[in-house]
Design an enzyme around this catalytic site. Structure first.
Site, PDB file in Angstrom:
ATOM      1  CG  HIS A 174      -0.725 -39.303  24.059  1.00 22.33           C
ATOM      2  ND1 HIS A 174      -0.678 -38.764  25.329  1.00 22.33           N
ATOM      3  CD2 HIS A 174       0.573 -39.471  23.661  1.00 22.33           C
ATOM      4  CE1 HIS A 174       0.589 -38.614  25.695  1.00 22.33           C
ATOM      5  NE2 HIS A 174       1.361 -39.034  24.702  1.00 22.33           N
ATOM      6  CG  ASP A 226       2.948 -33.232  36.120  1.00 23.53           C
ATOM      7  OD1 ASP A 226       2.405 -33.875  37.041  1.00 23.53           O
ATOM      8  OD2 ASP A 226       3.992 -33.608  35.568  1.00 23.53           O
ATOM      9  CB  SER A 300      -9.486 -25.952  23.513  1.00 28.16           C
ATOM     10  OG  SER A 300      -8.589 -26.441  22.552  1.00 28.16           O
TER      11      SER A 300
END
Length: 431
Positions: A174, A226, A300
């Site tokens: 996280h 979100d 990524s």
């Protein structure tokens, strides 16, 4: 020099919670430290006007990257610390040529003469499981900090890593802040091609499966707050001279959908064959969506055709790659390697991206929607790379890398026509 809060927490815990004898046993005995001297020259020659309306960007800088990784104190739960510090100095680069990403740029558009940063992470270990909290580098297919400029990228948060099951590496994390390659501090902002999540976070969960076996794979998932849920699967075969690799991503919007509606699938297939000092690779990549394949964090994206400059991740894009590697050690020059590759992408159509989303926003002045990419977009990239590593003597492990990149695109692809030159010298000093 800026010290982020996790580093102060780490030092406080170490000072207050560890005895001198405990620290001496394991903590320092298994510690490693290094200072990497990195000299970086980067030249961007735009053959079409850049977004900054500069035809040429060029900077030269010197960086010092210090890292310290301790061992663990004895006991059921061992305690350790990882720390890093960075200083970068401009050697050349005026206001008219700033913006290569090597150095921060001030409000006047001029690159800073120097910048620095530092950070660290507290780590705990029990059996074959570790938990790290603080600022760190991260390597997963759905969130990966990069090391492509003067300073590495870093993320702040926690990372859980477990190898309790043989041949399986479980990871969960996280992260609430991200430090860019040209920044002195981390912020809670995560940026992609269209995604803009300010004061947000990213969650990561996954596993590497049988990575040390000829046949292996990986399964990962992430959530950008979100914005999206992203899923990843890999299957690879590595036996003798043959490497086959398949990657699949699927991304869907979630929550407030800050980047707009997303339903994106992307995959790549590649095969590499090595014979003697030579290796050849072929790759295919496809994006099945009305939006680009998007990601945050510089590395990524584990698709085969994400290379030096372009990622070939446009809406609906199809691309192929051919690559050749040569180890010149077989010809009497040990430590010298050569690589060249060519990637071509086409069938890009960004005109069907959801209106009002990040990839097809409403232009305030014209009142019309302006998609990031048009219909019929295509482009190509050619990379040439020469790298030499000193094999012995006082300068052993010194590396010199010269790279040339050319990228050309039509108007519908919306990328830059650019010729880029890298000259990178690196010398590690271990202590």
């Amino acid at each position: 020099m800026i010290i982020c809060p996790p580093s102060r927490i780490t030092l406080l815990l170490l000072l207050c919670g560890l005895t001198e004898s405990a620290v001496a046993s394991g903590f320092f005995d298994d510690a490693t430290s290094e200072v990497l001297l990195r000299n970086f020259y980067l030249s961007n020659d735009y053959r079409s006007p850049s977004s900054a309306e500069k035809n040429y960007k060029q900077e030269w800088a010197q960086g010092f990257i210090g890292t310290f990784s301790s061992g663990f104190t004895p006991g059921t739960v061992g305690i350790g610390v990882d720390a890093h510090a960075f200083s970068g100095f401009k050697l050349d680069g005026g206001k008219g040529h700033s913006g290569t990403g090597l150095l921060p740029v001030d409000s006047d558009g001029r690159s800073e003469s120097n910048y620095s940063s530092a950070g660290g992470a507290l780590k705990l270990k029990a059996s074959r499981t570790t938990l790290a909290f603080g600022e760190m580098t991260v390597q997963t297919p759905v969130f990966d900090t990069s090391d492509k400029r003067l300073q590495p990228e870093y993320a702040t948060g926690f990372l859980f890593n477990s190898r309790e099951i043989d041949h399986i590496n479980l990871q969960a994390g996280h992260f609430t802040a991200f430090k860019n390659q040209d920044s002195s501090s981390g912020k809670g902002d995560f940026y992609g091609y269209g995604a803009t999540t300010e004061h947000g976070s990213i969650n990561v969960l996954g596993a590497d499966l049988f990575a040390d076996n000829p046949l292996g794979g990986a399964l990962y998932a992430s959530e950008l707050s979100d914005t999206w849920h992203q899923y990843y699967a890999n299957l690879h075969f590595n036996q003798s001279a043959v490497l086959l690799d398949a990657n699949l991503y699927h991304t869907r919007d979630t929550g407030q959908a800050l980047a707009g509606e997303i339903a994106n699938s992307a995959y790549s297939l590649s095969g590499k064959y090595t014979f003697g000092a030579h290796a050849v690779m072929l790759g295919w990549q496809q994006i099945n969506s009305d939006t680009p394949f998007d990601f945050v964090g510089g590395d990524s994206i584990y698709l085969a055709n994400s290379i030096k400059y372009a990622d070939f991740n446009g809406a609906g894009e199809r691309s192929w790659q051919t690559r050749y590697d040569l180890d010149l050690g077989a010809f009497g020059i040990p430590g010298l390697t050569f690589m060249t590759r060519y990637v071509s992408g086409s069938h890009i159509d960004g005109t069907h991206a959801p209106k009002g989303g990040a990839y097809n926003p409403l232009h305030a002045d014209s009142g019309e929607y302006q998609p990031q990419q048009g219909d019929g977009g295509k482009h190509w990239e050619r990379d040439i790379d020469l790298k030499y590593t000193v094999q012995s003597g006082a300068t052993k492990d010194l590396t010199v890398q010269l790279s040339h990149v050319s990228h050309r695109a039509n108007e519908a692809q919306a990328g830059d026509d650019i010729d880029r030159i890298y000259v990178v010298l690196q010398y590690p000093l271990a202590f």
